[in-house]
Design a protein around this motif. Structure first.
Motif, PDB file in Angstrom:
ATOM      1  N   GLY A   1       0.909  -1.220   0.059  1.00 22.35           N
ATOM      2  CA  GLY A   1      -0.047   0.004  -0.097  1.00 22.35           C
ATOM      3  C   GLY A   1       0.992   1.273  -0.015  1.00 22.35           C
ATOM      4  O   GLY A   1       0.697   2.019   0.876  1.00 22.35           O
ATOM      5  N   THR A   2       1.624   1.226  -1.160  1.00 18.57           N
ATOM      6  CA  THR A   2       2.669   2.391  -1.111  1.00 18.57           C
ATOM      7  C   THR A   2       2.278   3.870  -1.219  1.00 18.57           C
ATOM      8  O   THR A   2       2.916   4.778  -0.826  1.00 18.57           O
TER       9      THR A   2
ATOM     10  N   CYS B   1       6.124   7.209   0.071  1.00 23.58           N
ATOM     11  CA  CYS B   1       6.905   8.051   1.291  1.00 23.58           C
ATOM     12  C   CYS B   1       7.457   7.179   2.189  1.00 23.58           C
ATOM     13  O   CYS B   1       8.856   7.293   2.662  1.00 23.58           O
TER      14      CYS B   1
ATOM     15  N   LYS C   1      -3.041  -1.051  -5.043  1.00 19.15           N
ATOM     16  CA  LYS C   1      -3.831  -1.628  -6.101  1.00 19.15           C
ATOM     17  C   LYS C   1      -4.523  -0.226  -6.982  1.00 19.15           C
ATOM     18  O   LYS C   1      -5.117  -0.459  -7.931  1.00 19.15           O
TER      19      LYS C   1
ATOM     20  N   ASP D   1      -3.279  -6.381  -5.573  1.00 22.58           N
ATOM     21  CA  ASP D   1      -4.250  -6.041  -4.692  1.00 22.58           C
ATOM     22  C   ASP D   1      -4.269  -7.472  -3.539  1.00 22.58           C
ATOM     23  O   ASP D   1      -4.325  -8.651  -3.952  1.00 22.58           O
ATOM     24  N   TRP D   2      -3.897  -7.203  -2.236  1.00 15.73           N
ATOM     25  CA  TRP D   2      -3.675  -8.241  -1.433  1.00 15.73           C
ATOM     26  C   TRP D   2      -5.000  -8.847  -1.131  1.00 15.73           C
ATOM     27  O   TRP D   2      -4.696  -9.981  -0.548  1.00 15.73           O
ATOM     28  N   ASN D   3      -5.890  -8.277  -1.519  1.00 17.94           N
ATOM     29  CA  ASN D   3      -7.341  -9.158  -1.360  1.00 17.94           C
ATOM     30  C   ASN D   3      -7.607 -10.007  -2.491  1.00 17.94           C
ATOM     31  O   ASN D   3      -8.444 -11.029  -2.433  1.00 17.94           O
TER      32      ASN D   3
ATOM     33  N   ASN E   1       1.215   0.543   5.825  1.00 20.96           N
ATOM     34  CA  ASN E   1       0.503   1.408   6.421  1.00 20.96           C
ATOM     35  C   ASN E   1      -1.034   1.278   5.802  1.00 20.96           C
ATOM     36  O   ASN E   1      -1.133   1.919   4.809  1.00 20.96           O
TER      37      ASN E   1
ATOM     38  N   PRO F   1      -5.100   0.902   4.855  1.00 21.17           N
ATOM     39  CA  PRO F   1      -6.283   1.579   5.529  1.00 21.17           C
ATOM     40  C   PRO F   1      -6.774   0.957   6.703  1.00 21.17           C
ATOM     41  O   PRO F   1      -6.640  -0.100   7.078  1.00 21.17           O
TER      42      PRO F   1
ATOM     43  N   ALA G   1      -7.871   4.516   0.673  1.00 18.10           N
ATOM     44  CA  ALA G   1      -6.586   4.718   1.344  1.00 18.10           C
ATOM     45  C   ALA G   1      -6.780   4.595   2.759  1.00 18.10           C
ATOM     46  O   ALA G   1      -5.995   4.538   3.541  1.00 18.10           O
TER      47      ALA G   1
ATOM     48  N   ASP H   1      -7.962  -4.982   6.338  1.00 21.96           N
ATOM     49  CA  ASP H   1      -6.702  -5.165   5.674  1.00 21.96           C
ATOM     50  C   ASP H   1      -5.462  -5.830   6.352  1.00 21.96           C
ATOM     51  O   ASP H   1      -4.853  -6.243   5.943  1.00 21.96           O
TER      52      ASP H   1
HETATM   53  C1  LIG Z   1      -3.112   4.577   4.390  1.00 24.82           C
HETATM   54  S1  LIG Z   1      -2.533   4.525   2.610  1.00 24.82           S
HETATM   55  C2  LIG Z   1      -0.753   4.637   3.021  1.00 24.82           C
HETATM   56  C3  LIG Z   1      -0.014   5.325   1.865  1.00 24.82           C
HETATM   57  C4  LIG Z   1       1.345   5.306   2.038  1.00 24.82           C
HETATM   58  N1  LIG Z   1       2.043   4.362   2.511  1.00 24.82           N
HETATM   59  C5  LIG Z   1       1.653   6.283   3.282  1.00 24.82           C
HETATM   60  O1  LIG Z   1       2.014   5.883   4.567  1.00 24.82           O
HETATM   61  O2  LIG Z   1       1.383   7.407   3.341  1.00 24.82           O
HETATM   62  C6  LIG Z   1      -3.162   2.860   2.144  1.00 24.82           C
HETATM   63  C7  LIG Z   1      -2.614   2.669   0.709  1.00 24.82           C
HETATM   64  O3  LIG Z   1      -3.041   1.192   0.556  1.00 24.82           O
HETATM   65  C8  LIG Z   1      -3.639   1.017  -0.771  1.00 24.82           C
HETATM   66  N2  LIG Z   1      -4.553  -0.115  -0.525  1.00 24.82           N
HETATM   67  C9  LIG Z   1      -5.801  -0.008  -0.148  1.00 24.82           C
HETATM   68  N3  LIG Z   1      -6.296  -1.387  -0.198  1.00 24.82           N
HETATM   69  C10 LIG Z   1      -5.360  -2.144  -0.838  1.00 24.82           C
HETATM   70  C11 LIG Z   1      -5.284  -3.536  -1.208  1.00 24.82           C
HETATM   71  N4  LIG Z   1      -6.356  -4.305  -1.041  1.00 24.82           N
HETATM   72  N5  LIG Z   1      -4.256  -3.921  -2.016  1.00 24.82           N
HETATM   73  C12 LIG Z   1      -3.184  -2.970  -2.348  1.00 24.82           C
HETATM   74  N6  LIG Z   1      -3.284  -1.925  -2.009  1.00 24.82           N
HETATM   75  C13 LIG Z   1      -4.276  -1.319  -1.195  1.00 24.82           C
HETATM   76  C14 LIG Z   1      -4.200   2.422  -0.821  1.00 24.82           C
HETATM   77  O4  LIG Z   1      -4.631   2.617  -2.471  1.00 24.82           O
HETATM   78  C15 LIG Z   1      -3.415   3.357  -0.417  1.00 24.82           C
HETATM   79  O5  LIG Z   1      -2.594   3.890  -1.165  1.00 24.82           O
END
Ligand SMILES: C[S@@+](CC[C@H](N)C(=O)[O-])C[C@H]1O[C@@H](n2cnc3c(N)ncnc32)[C@H](O)[C@@H]1O
Length: 343
Positions: free
Chosen positions: A149-150, A154, A173, A200-202, A241, A243, A265, A275
């Motif tokens: 979830g990059t 950052c 994702k 997508d980890w799901n 990090n 959601p 997010a 998550d």
């Molecule tokens: C809380 S944000 C964190 C972003 C960054 N790592 C930070 O710390 O600022 C969560 C990130 O996870 C991604 N995300 C949410 N569900 C996901 C999933 N099932 N698979 C992959 N990425 C996912 C979102 O698109 C979002 O960019």
């Protein structure tokens, strides 16, 4: 027509016959009138950010220019004035300042962000601090990093900067977020050390696991000298990090967050834990292929989630709990686990 056009321009010029210092004061006064205290309480800082952005003073250090008498006395142009008014209007409409100026400082660098990414938060710097502490204390060699979830990248890019010999893979994702992460990687000259993948980890298939492992591609400098394809090695550090805001909590957040930042997010079902459960299951399912023996797993977590997440990682799966770190508000913000099976 021409006459009207000219007189209009003249009229505008007359109105804005103001210098930078006066414009700073005007901007601050306008922001102070907001009934959102996240705007009015920070009107001093935000007026400086908006004016600096319009004047194209976009670097932390450059912002001292606003204290320079010569800069302060310069009359701002029509174009600058109009742009500033549109920024103020957007801000008074609760749009986050970082989406307006297009960046946010995090750890030691500036990160581009837009409406498809979460804005990097100072609380998340706790994750970087903890990774540095743990790696020193345990004398870990962090060579390959996975960030789940990059977003803007950052966390991953800041960690890569701390561990100069490391390479990393950031997954998300959201393709739009990956575009921003890539822009940040290029800006920080880290693009050769990082791969950004849509994942997508799901919902993933096994082929994607080998793609994670073989990234960054073998064209990167870190692997070009290595005939054994060093990049196929397992990850020594997993950061995430994800959601974590529950649907209930989301209702009470400031509109600056709820109306503008991507819900994908922020919000997680199952009381904010869904998550973490999916990530724990994903890591557990692939731990032999993906994680090195001493792999460190570092999560950012929401307020009060520590017990539930510890239970998911330790009891449901057998990751070893290592410790926590509090953020500057004394809230446990970071949990650390290791792959090692408990003795
Ligand atoms: C809380 S944000 C964190 C972003 C960054 N790592 C930070 O710390 O600022 C969560 C990130 O996870 C991604 N995300 C949410 N569900 C996901 C999933 N099932 N698979 C992959 N990425 C996912 C979102 O698109 C979002 O960019």
């Amino acid at each position: 027509m021409n006459f009207i056009h000219l007189s209009k321009r003249f009229y505008c010029n007359k109105i804005i016959n103001k210098n930078v210092l006066e414009i700073l004061k005007d901007t601050k006064e306008k922001l102070l009138k907001s009934n959102n205290e996240l705007i009015s309480n920070y009107s001093e800082l935000e007026s400086k950010l908006l004016v600096s952005h319009v004047l194209k003073i976009n670097d932390h250090n450059d912002q001292y220019q606003l204290f320079n008498k010569k800069v302060q006395s310069r009359i701002i142009s029509n174009e600058e004035y109009n742009q500033l008014q549109s920024f103020i209007e957007r801000r008074l409409n609760n749009e986050p300042i970082n989406y307006i100026i297009g960046y946010r400082y995090f750890w030691k660098n500036k990160f581009f962000c837009n409406h498809s990414t979460l804005i990097p938060r100072p609380d998340s710097e706790t994750i970087i601090e903890k990774i540095i502490e743990e790696s020193k204390e345990k004398e870990l060699k962090i060579k390959k990093i996975l960030d789940l979830g990059t977003g803007t990248g950052c966390l991953l890019l800041s960690t890569l900067n701390e561990f100069k010999d490391s390479i990393g893979v950031g997954i998300d994702k959201s393709n739009e977020a990956l575009i921003i992460a890539n822009k940040n990687a290029i800006e920080l000259s880290l693009d050769k050390r990082v791969s950004l993948l849509n994942f997508d980890w799901n919902n993933y298939d096994k082929n994607q696991i080998s793609k994670l492992l073989s990234s960054p591609s073998s064209s990167s400098p870190s692997s070009s000298s290595n005939t054994n394809n060093e990049n196929n090695e397992k990850f020594d550090l997993v950061i995430s990090n994800p959601p974590y805001i529950s649907n209930e909590e989301f209702k009470y957040l400031n509109p600056i967050v709820t109306e503008w930042e991507p819900k994908t997010a922020l919000i997680a079902d199952e009381n904010g834990l869904k998550d973490y459960k999916s990530i724990a299951s994903f890591l557990n399912e692939n731990k032999d292929s993906l994680l090195s023996d001493n792999c460190l797993i570092v999560f950012e977590i929401g307020k009060g989630q520590e017990k539930d997440i510890q239970s998911i990682m330790e009891n449901k799966y057998s990751f070893k709990y290592i410790g926590y770190k509090k953020d500057l508000n004394s809230i446990i913000r970071c949990l650390v686990f290791m792959k090692k099976v408990k003795k």
